[in-house]
Design an enzyme around this catalytic site. Structure first.
Site, short mmCIF file in Angstrom:
data_model
loop_
_atom_site.label_atom_id
_atom_site.label_comp_id
_atom_site.label_asym_id
_atom_site.label_seq_id
_atom_site.Cartn_x
_atom_site.Cartn_y
_atom_site.Cartn_z
N GLY A 184 0.93 -1.36 0.10
CA GLY A 184 -0.24 0.26 0.24
C GLY A 184 0.94 1.09 -0.35
N ALA A 185 2.13 1.43 -0.43
CA ALA A 185 3.18 2.04 -1.16
C ALA A 185 2.45 3.23 -1.63
CB ALA A 185 4.15 1.77 -0.97
N ARG A 191 0.70 6.49 -1.58
CA ARG A 191 0.29 7.61 -0.84
C ARG A 191 -0.11 6.96 0.27
NH1 ARG A 191 -6.15 7.60 -3.33
NH2 ARG A 191 -6.62 5.75 -2.55
N ASN A 235 1.04 -2.59 5.52
CA ASN A 235 0.30 -1.38 5.66
C ASN A 235 -0.80 -1.44 4.78
OD1 ASN A 235 -0.31 2.08 6.18
ND2 ASN A 235 -0.01 1.62 3.85
N SER A 263 -4.81 -1.10 14.14
CA SER A 263 -5.72 0.18 13.51
C SER A 263 -6.47 -0.21 15.86
CB SER A 263 -6.87 0.31 12.95
OG SER A 263 -7.46 1.59 12.97
N VAL A 276 -2.24 -7.98 -3.09
CA VAL A 276 -1.84 -8.60 -1.81
C VAL A 276 -2.89 -9.64 -1.17
CG1 VAL A 276 0.00 -6.88 -0.43
CG2 VAL A 276 -2.49 -7.15 0.19
N TYR A 333 -13.19 -3.59 8.68
CA TYR A 333 -12.09 -2.92 9.09
C TYR A 333 -12.43 -3.75 11.10
CZ TYR A 333 -8.41 0.78 9.65
OH TYR A 333 -8.00 1.27 9.74
N LYS A 362 -8.31 -6.05 11.41
CA LYS A 362 -7.89 -5.20 12.38
C LYS A 362 -7.30 -5.85 13.57
CE LYS A 362 -5.89 -2.19 9.52
NZ LYS A 362 -4.74 -1.95 9.08
#
Length: 313
Positions: free
Chosen positions: A32-33, A35, A109, A161, A83, A174, A178
């Site tokens: 997730g690189a 941004r 990430n 998170s 991923v 989410y 997490k």
């Protein structure tokens, strides 16, 4: 024991100048690189001297991150990769090893939060969210852990998170993903310890803090129309998000150097002064920074052994 200070900006112990060269020549992967937090994490690792492999849905969208990492003076490659696709991940990680060498640092990430109530999303949409937040990190970890075990060295940082530790409306997938990621972190570290890798391979679950990203934006118009009170509450809550993404990036850099091994297997909120927390030592952190359940009257979470004792009586 002192209470850790809270920070919205990078603070002394995690500043780039205090970590220069500590990962020189190592290979780091950030998912997730393209941004946001992922971009900042990649750049922070590059400042420690690590060569950085960037993973996102396509390589082109990561061009800016790649350029910034190369400006720092390290090698950087960008790969298009979903991923949650095991076969594709296997191909990409094999290519990373050819391009940069064995992966010694992994930051999982990639994730998403669509800010919808579960009643307004189909199961497939819900499950896709769980998979991105949990399956993606699991696949990448499974692909690098054998090599880390063989070399007896490695660091995995799972971007978790606060949503994985509390009940959060409009974040079902989410929060579920997490929470699983936080538990996965602890279980992996426990098994590494059993196999004698407890001090050489370290796994962390890191909450990036109250950072404004696309995942924390106010809810969509259709959700706000159906749940106006919750939508207003979310908007008010969003105004409190003031932590700079660089706090998370530099905390990842700090942990990747092995300076925070006392937190291995645990959940850490990067707004907290990590030097104060690390100084508490294993004994001081016993029972803290973990997911747990507590029962009325102080009954232990013992998995049924109390019942067995009652039967014997």
């Amino acid at each position: 024991m002192p209470r850790p200070s809270l920070n919205t900006d990078p603070y002394s112990v995690i500043l780039p100048e205090n970590l220069v060269g500590l990962n020189k020549g190592k290979t780091a992967v950030v998912t997730g690189a393209a941004r946001g937090i992922g971009k900042v994490i990649a750049e922070a690792l590059a400042k420690t001297g690590a060569n950085v492999a960037l993973l996102d849905l396509d390589a082109e969208r990561q061009a800016g991150t790649k350029t910034e990492c190369e400006k720092i003076g390290v090698k950087s490659f960008a790969y298009g990769c979903d991923v949650t696709n095991y076969s594709r991940c296997k191909e990409v990680f094999a290519q990373i090893e050819k391009d940069l060498g064995p992966v010694e640092i992994l930051v999982n990430n990639a994730g998403r939060n669509n800010r919808k109530p579960m009643a307004m999303e189909g199961f497939e949409e819900f499950w896709a969210g769980v998979e991105l937040n949990l399956k993606g990190a699991s696949i990448c970890s499974w692909l690098v852990l054998p090599g880390m075990r063989e070399r007896r060295d490695g660091c995995i940082i799972n971007i978790a998170s606060r949503a994985g530790t509390v009940n959060t409306p409009f974040a079902g997938a989410y929060s579920t993903g997490k929470a699983g990621l936080i538990r996965l972190t602890a279980c992996l570290q426990a098994e590494l310890a059993v196999d004698g890798f407890g001090d050489s391979i370290h796994v962390y679950a890191l909450h990036p803090g109250a950072v404004k990203t696309d995942m924390t934006l106010p809810v969509h118009a259709d959700v706000a129309e159906r749940y106006p009170a919750m939508a207003e509450k979310w908007r008010s809550f969003h105004k409190l998000f003031k932590v700079l993404p660089s706090v998370c990036g530099q905390t990842c850099a700090f942990l990747s150097t092995g300076k925070g091994k006392v937190l291995a297997g645990k959940y850490f909120d990067c707004e907290q002064d990590i030097s104060t927390v690390v100084a508490a030592g294993k004994e001081g952190l016993q029972g803290l920074y973990d997911l747990k359940v507590e029962f009325l009257g102080g009954l232990p979470n013992d998995g049924g052994t109390a019942l067995a004792i009652d039967v014997k009586k």
